[in-house]
Design a protein around this motif. Sequence first.
Motif, mmCIF file in Angstrom:
data_model
loop_
_atom_site.group_PDB
_atom_site.id
_atom_site.type_symbol
_atom_site.label_atom_id
_atom_site.label_comp_id
_atom_site.label_asym_id
_atom_site.label_seq_id
_atom_site.Cartn_x
_atom_site.Cartn_y
_atom_site.Cartn_z
ATOM 1 N N PRO A 91 0.819 -1.207 0.000
ATOM 2 C CA PRO A 91 0.000 0.000 0.000
ATOM 3 C C PRO A 91 0.853 1.257 0.000
ATOM 4 N N LEU A 92 0.269 2.340 -0.460
ATOM 5 C CA LEU A 92 0.879 3.651 -0.310
ATOM 6 C C LEU A 92 0.399 4.211 1.014
ATOM 7 N N GLN A 93 1.331 4.459 1.922
ATOM 8 C CA GLN A 93 0.990 4.937 3.261
ATOM 9 C C GLN A 93 1.376 6.406 3.378
ATOM 10 N N LEU A 94 0.375 7.246 3.562
ATOM 11 C CA LEU A 94 0.584 8.692 3.610
ATOM 12 C C LEU A 94 0.325 9.219 5.017
ATOM 13 N N GLY A 95 1.297 9.945 5.551
ATOM 14 C CA GLY A 95 1.117 10.599 6.838
ATOM 15 C C GLY A 95 0.607 12.013 6.662
ATOM 16 N N ASN A 96 -0.140 12.488 7.637
ATOM 17 C CA ASN A 96 -0.674 13.851 7.604
ATOM 18 C C ASN A 96 -0.668 14.420 9.016
ATOM 19 N N THR A 97 -0.675 15.730 9.116
ATOM 20 C CA THR A 97 -0.591 16.419 10.405
ATOM 21 C C THR A 97 -1.958 16.937 10.824
ATOM 22 N N GLU A 98 -2.187 16.981 12.119
ATOM 23 C CA GLU A 98 -3.390 17.547 12.743
ATOM 24 C C GLU A 98 -4.608 16.637 12.602
ATOM 25 N N TRP A 99 -5.112 16.484 11.380
ATOM 26 C CA TRP A 99 -6.247 15.580 11.164
ATOM 27 C C TRP A 99 -6.303 15.232 9.685
ATOM 28 N N THR A 100 -6.874 14.090 9.378
ATOM 29 C CA THR A 100 -6.945 13.624 7.993
ATOM 30 C C THR A 100 -8.404 13.388 7.627
#
Length: 333
Positions: A91-100
């Motif tokens: 899978p492509l795993q994407l991180g994000n800040t605060e909220w997704t």
Amino acid sequence: MELELRHARIVVTISTTGSISAGAQELGLPQPSLTAQLRRIERAVGGDLFVRSRSGVTPTELGARLVPRLADLVRRADEVMAEAQAAAGGPLQLGNTEWTPPTLRDALQAALPGTPVQTRTLPPQAAVEAVQRGSLTAALVPRVPGPGGPGSGESDTGEPALGRALVVREPVWLAVPRGHRLAGRELLRADELAEVTEDHGLPWVRSSGDHWFHSVERRVLGAAAPARVLHQVNSHQEAMNWVRVTGVAALTTPSGAVPEVTLVPVAGTQRVEMVLLWRGSAVSRETLHTLVDTVRAYYCGYARSRPGYWAWMQRHPDEFRELHRYLPEPVGA
């Protein structure tokens, strides 16, 4: 010293950006560290690759021969790694800040139908470290222009492990409760913030000292920091909840706001960059283009849901150069 792929990336980045300082910023390295690494590379190849000047760098005769070959090496290595990972079917795993938002993951999945997309929300520095370790494919992190901050640094081996692409530059504005008298202001100056909110009876919430937005608030408010601070928060969503429920004021980027509060533009504030980070060999160029394009289009879709912000973007397109293709043409253009 034997030349490695990371050395090729350093040389190519310096050549592409045109200066050591710009190359250091692109790679997320301190300039002295990049200079030292370039000197070691030049000793290994037996001569200078660039002529340094105040205006930047230009290839030497040796550099003119070697840089194109190194650029081809980097390109081929990235293609090999991207194809290998695609073949593995992970899978492509994407991180994000605060909220997704769930709709962001849905948009990414629709843009990459053949690749499972997974998202995680985590603090900026944790996201950077996860990308460096390989537990995340890529991450969207905020970055305050200048030295340091999320997205900076190098791997334990000194390798500048992360590529980066600027998605958008966001302004920092004032959030006030709906219906408050300040909600009608078309523009505030940064030096007015504390005075205006105190005159209108608004206490504040601020970010806690270990939250990434704390340094942004300090730069924006400076000596005009408000005296009445009721609470320190650890996320934009918590800050917006306090604004909505308790009737306080807070600073935020537009993407951190919620529809139940009113944003008041502030002139001359610090801007926050939303940056996509990835391991140089983990993502194909085609996938990177798709990621950046999808996130930018999603951001503009969000902006349209906030009429005041969307109107601001249309009136000030030069502040959003990365989004030009998504903004409507000016009348008469």
